[in-house]
Design a protein around this motif. Sequence first.
Motif, PDB file in Angstrom:
ATOM      1  N   TYR A 320      67.017  60.303  27.520  1.00 31.17           N
ATOM      2  CA  TYR A 320      66.287  59.051  27.283  1.00 31.17           C
ATOM      3  C   TYR A 320      65.166  59.299  26.280  1.00 31.17           C
ATOM      4  O   TYR A 320      64.229  60.045  26.556  1.00 31.17           O
ATOM      5  CB  TYR A 320      65.717  58.495  28.591  1.00 31.17           C
ATOM      6  CG  TYR A 320      66.795  57.999  29.537  1.00 31.17           C
ATOM      7  CD1 TYR A 320      67.779  57.117  29.076  1.00 31.17           C
ATOM      8  CD2 TYR A 320      66.837  58.399  30.862  1.00 31.17           C
ATOM      9  CE1 TYR A 320      68.776  56.665  29.926  1.00 31.17           C
ATOM     10  CE2 TYR A 320      67.831  57.948  31.721  1.00 31.17           C
ATOM     11  CZ  TYR A 320      68.799  57.075  31.242  1.00 31.17           C
ATOM     12  OH  TYR A 320      69.781  56.623  32.068  1.00 31.17           O
ATOM     13  N   ILE A 321      65.282  58.673  25.117  1.00 37.71           N
ATOM     14  CA  ILE A 321      64.291  58.860  24.061  1.00 37.71           C
ATOM     15  C   ILE A 321      63.345  57.657  24.073  1.00 37.71           C
ATOM     16  O   ILE A 321      63.781  56.529  23.808  1.00 37.71           O
ATOM     17  CB  ILE A 321      64.977  58.956  22.668  1.00 37.71           C
ATOM     18  CG1 ILE A 321      66.200  59.904  22.709  1.00 37.71           C
ATOM     19  CG2 ILE A 321      63.978  59.373  21.597  1.00 37.71           C
ATOM     20  CD1 ILE A 321      65.891  61.334  23.073  1.00 37.71           C
ATOM     21  N   VAL A 322      62.074  57.885  24.418  1.00 41.28           N
ATOM     22  CA  VAL A 322      61.102  56.778  24.372  1.00 41.28           C
ATOM     23  C   VAL A 322      60.090  57.044  23.259  1.00 41.28           C
ATOM     24  O   VAL A 322      59.923  58.177  22.810  1.00 41.28           O
ATOM     25  CB  VAL A 322      60.383  56.533  25.732  1.00 41.28           C
ATOM     26  CG1 VAL A 322      61.376  56.290  26.848  1.00 41.28           C
ATOM     27  CG2 VAL A 322      59.456  57.682  26.074  1.00 41.28           C
ATOM     28  N   GLY A 323      59.410  55.997  22.834  1.00 43.66           N
ATOM     29  CA  GLY A 323      58.493  56.107  21.707  1.00 43.66           C
ATOM     30  C   GLY A 323      57.137  56.672  22.109  1.00 43.66           C
ATOM     31  O   GLY A 323      56.679  56.481  23.237  1.00 43.66           O
ATOM     32  N   ALA A 324      56.497  57.343  21.163  1.00 45.08           N
ATOM     33  CA  ALA A 324      55.108  57.786  21.361  1.00 45.08           C
ATOM     34  C   ALA A 324      54.205  56.588  21.119  1.00 45.08           C
ATOM     35  O   ALA A 324      54.653  55.522  20.691  1.00 45.08           O
ATOM     36  CB  ALA A 324      54.784  58.899  20.377  1.00 45.08           C
ATOM     37  N   GLY A 325      52.902  56.759  21.373  1.00 44.98           N
ATOM     38  CA  GLY A 325      51.944  55.715  21.033  1.00 44.98           C
ATOM     39  C   GLY A 325      51.857  55.584  19.529  1.00 44.98           C
ATOM     40  O   GLY A 325      52.289  56.468  18.793  1.00 44.98           O
ATOM     41  N   TYR A 326      51.290  54.455  19.086  1.00 38.96           N
ATOM     42  CA  TYR A 326      51.201  54.217  17.655  1.00 38.96           C
ATOM     43  C   TYR A 326      49.847  54.687  17.133  1.00 38.96           C
ATOM     44  O   TYR A 326      48.816  54.409  17.737  1.00 38.96           O
ATOM     45  CB  TYR A 326      51.395  52.726  17.361  1.00 38.96           C
ATOM     46  CG  TYR A 326      51.680  52.440  15.911  1.00 38.96           C
ATOM     47  CD1 TYR A 326      52.999  52.343  15.451  1.00 38.96           C
ATOM     48  CD2 TYR A 326      50.647  52.287  14.991  1.00 38.96           C
ATOM     49  CE1 TYR A 326      53.266  52.094  14.123  1.00 38.96           C
ATOM     50  CE2 TYR A 326      50.913  52.037  13.660  1.00 38.96           C
ATOM     51  CZ  TYR A 326      52.238  51.933  13.224  1.00 38.96           C
ATOM     52  OH  TYR A 326      52.498  51.688  11.906  1.00 38.96           O
ATOM     53  N   GLY A 327      49.848  55.405  16.029  1.00 42.05           N
ATOM     54  CA  GLY A 327      48.609  55.821  15.355  1.00 42.05           C
ATOM     55  C   GLY A 327      47.694  56.624  16.260  1.00 42.05           C
ATOM     56  O   GLY A 327      48.124  57.640  16.828  1.00 42.05           O
ATOM     57  N   ASP A 328      46.475  56.132  16.440  1.00 41.13           N
ATOM     58  CA  ASP A 328      45.470  56.854  17.242  1.00 41.13           C
ATOM     59  C   ASP A 328      45.885  56.998  18.702  1.00 41.13           C
ATOM     60  O   ASP A 328      45.353  57.844  19.419  1.00 41.13           O
ATOM     61  CB  ASP A 328      44.116  56.105  17.200  1.00 41.13           C
ATOM     62  CG  ASP A 328      43.509  56.148  15.810  1.00 41.13           C
ATOM     63  OD1 ASP A 328      43.963  56.985  14.995  1.00 41.13           O
ATOM     64  OD2 ASP A 328      42.595  55.344  15.538  1.00 41.13           O
ATOM     65  N   ASN A 329      46.789  56.166  19.156  1.00 39.85           N
ATOM     66  CA  ASN A 329      47.218  56.218  20.555  1.00 39.85           C
ATOM     67  C   ASN A 329      48.445  57.097  20.783  1.00 39.85           C
ATOM     68  O   ASN A 329      49.034  57.091  21.867  1.00 39.85           O
ATOM     69  CB  ASN A 329      47.509  54.807  21.063  1.00 39.85           C
ATOM     70  CG  ASN A 329      46.245  53.975  21.166  1.00 39.85           C
ATOM     71  OD1 ASN A 329      45.222  54.465  21.635  1.00 39.85           O
ATOM     72  ND2 ASN A 329      46.303  52.747  20.696  1.00 39.85           N
ATOM     73  N   LYS A 330      48.806  57.846  19.764  1.00 42.94           N
ATOM     74  CA  LYS A 330      50.014  58.676  19.806  1.00 42.94           C
ATOM     75  C   LYS A 330      50.127  59.500  21.093  1.00 42.94           C
ATOM     76  O   LYS A 330      51.172  59.523  21.738  1.00 42.94           O
ATOM     77  CB  LYS A 330      50.021  59.600  18.581  1.00 42.94           C
ATOM     78  CG  LYS A 330      51.290  60.413  18.404  1.00 42.94           C
ATOM     79  CD  LYS A 330      51.224  61.192  17.089  1.00 42.94           C
ATOM     80  CE  LYS A 330      52.272  62.271  16.997  1.00 42.94           C
ATOM     81  NZ  LYS A 330      53.651  61.823  17.031  1.00 42.94           N
ATOM     82  N   LEU A 331      49.033  60.157  21.482  1.00 44.64           N
ATOM     83  CA  LEU A 331      49.094  61.070  22.627  1.00 44.64           C
ATOM     84  C   LEU A 331      48.838  60.367  23.964  1.00 44.64           C
ATOM     85  O   LEU A 331      49.156  60.898  25.023  1.00 44.64           O
ATOM     86  CB  LEU A 331      48.091  62.212  22.443  1.00 44.64           C
ATOM     87  CG  LEU A 331      48.350  63.092  21.201  1.00 44.64           C
ATOM     88  CD1 LEU A 331      47.232  64.106  21.026  1.00 44.64           C
ATOM     89  CD2 LEU A 331      49.701  63.788  21.287  1.00 44.64           C
ATOM     90  N   ASN A 332      48.251  59.160  23.898  1.00 40.28           N
ATOM     91  CA  ASN A 332      47.885  58.476  25.143  1.00 40.28           C
ATOM     92  C   ASN A 332      48.907  57.454  25.622  1.00 40.28           C
ATOM     93  O   ASN A 332      48.949  57.114  26.796  1.00 40.28           O
ATOM     94  CB  ASN A 332      46.534  57.772  24.971  1.00 40.28           C
ATOM     95  CG  ASN A 332      45.388  58.733  25.202  1.00 40.28           C
ATOM     96  OD1 ASN A 332      45.458  59.597  26.087  1.00 40.28           O
ATOM     97  ND2 ASN A 332      44.354  58.631  24.399  1.00 40.28           N
ATOM     98  N   HIS A 333      49.719  56.936  24.700  1.00 36.30           N
ATOM     99  CA  HIS A 333      50.650  55.872  25.080  1.00 36.30           C
ATOM    100  C   HIS A 333      52.101  56.336  24.982  1.00 36.30           C
ATOM    101  O   HIS A 333      52.413  57.236  24.217  1.00 36.30           O
ATOM    102  CB  HIS A 333      50.516  54.675  24.122  1.00 36.30           C
ATOM    103  CG  HIS A 333      49.216  53.938  24.259  1.00 36.30           C
ATOM    104  ND1 HIS A 333      48.931  52.820  23.510  1.00 36.30           N
ATOM    105  CD2 HIS A 333      48.137  54.135  25.062  1.00 36.30           C
ATOM    106  CE1 HIS A 333      47.721  52.377  23.833  1.00 36.30           C
ATOM    107  NE2 HIS A 333      47.218  53.162  24.759  1.00 36.30           N
TER     108      HIS A 333
END
Length: 355
Positions: A320-333
């Motif tokens: 299951y491939i899910v997306g990372a957070g966008y931009g500054d939220n990469k590691l948090n979302h």
Amino acid sequence: MKKIYFTVGPSQVYPTLYKHMDRAIKNNIPSISHRGSEFKQIFKETTEGLRKLLSIPENFQIFFVSSALESMERTIQSCCGKTSFHIITGSFGKTWAKLAAELGRKTITYELKNDTAAFPELKISAKAEIICITQNETSTGFWIPPSEIIKLKERYPEKLMAIDIVSSVPYADIDFKYIDIAFFSVQKGFGLPAGLGVIIVSPKALEKTEELIRKGVVTGSYHCFKKLSEKGEKFQTPETPNVLNIYLLNNVIKHMLKVGVDKIRKDTDEKAKNLYKFFENHTKYDLFIKHPGFRSPTTIVIDVKGESEKLRKKLAKIGYIVGAGYGDNKLNHIRIANFPAHKLNDVKLMLKYIS
Ligand SMILES: *Cc1c(COP(=O)(O)O)cnc(C)c1O
């Protein structure tokens, strides 16, 4: 191992895509002339199918371009002489405003916070010719309910209303009576390869283009609305378009019409309910968008408190491939797409694995 892409775009391909690709090669679609009758037929069927699927009025035109970003640029060039107004809920809305500024337009922006419940107090400057709204902001999962857009248009009927529906179509139920321009690209909800954009344009938007041309404004070159409109009336495009992808879109739309848009919407709601319920009750993680009415049913964004990479790696182990957070939220979302190609059973299995 079989992978399922829950990424928000490109995403999991539509289940029948490979069958259509196979048939496209057998029928020599990549070699046909874009000025011939076979292409015109494909153009006609695709736009007629989309009209049915999304309830687009007969007097609206449908254009093919290369992407959603191109659609943002063409919308500004062709329908805004001086001043544009942008409601910002994340990165794609910011990009649209930036692009308008780069084209020399004066831009007015209004940022909505992620605990927004409504925006009845929003005032739009008399100077603004067009209101630009990212109806579904893919970077944050911020959904602007179509009912809010209608209320805004009722308050400002003289202004053009342009909406980005890239990651909500075909789920979003849009009443085109209140919309002048809507656009999307096909690598999200339609589960197709990237490289094709679609712009839906009202008669009022085309009148605005004519008015700008009369005033001597440069409304763009080969992909200005006027040229797209003139060619479109003959079921053609100004340039050699992405014929293969238009062919594929036609076939995916036909399949969606067979399934029925009501069923697609109902299934999307059911998957969204599962996803939101799970993360709402999670002891550690939070839903990023606070007000339930403004949470996207098609783009679920979760604040996983710095565990984005860990969680995504864990899910990738079972495909299951899910997306990372966008931009500054990469590691948090993390961002999870909920498009017609995604199955309820996979959603359930994924959630079970997380818990
Ligand atoms: C993906 C996306 C875009 C950009 O689409 P392209 O096809 O890459 O131009 C624009 N707006 C939203 C809301 C998106 O999700």
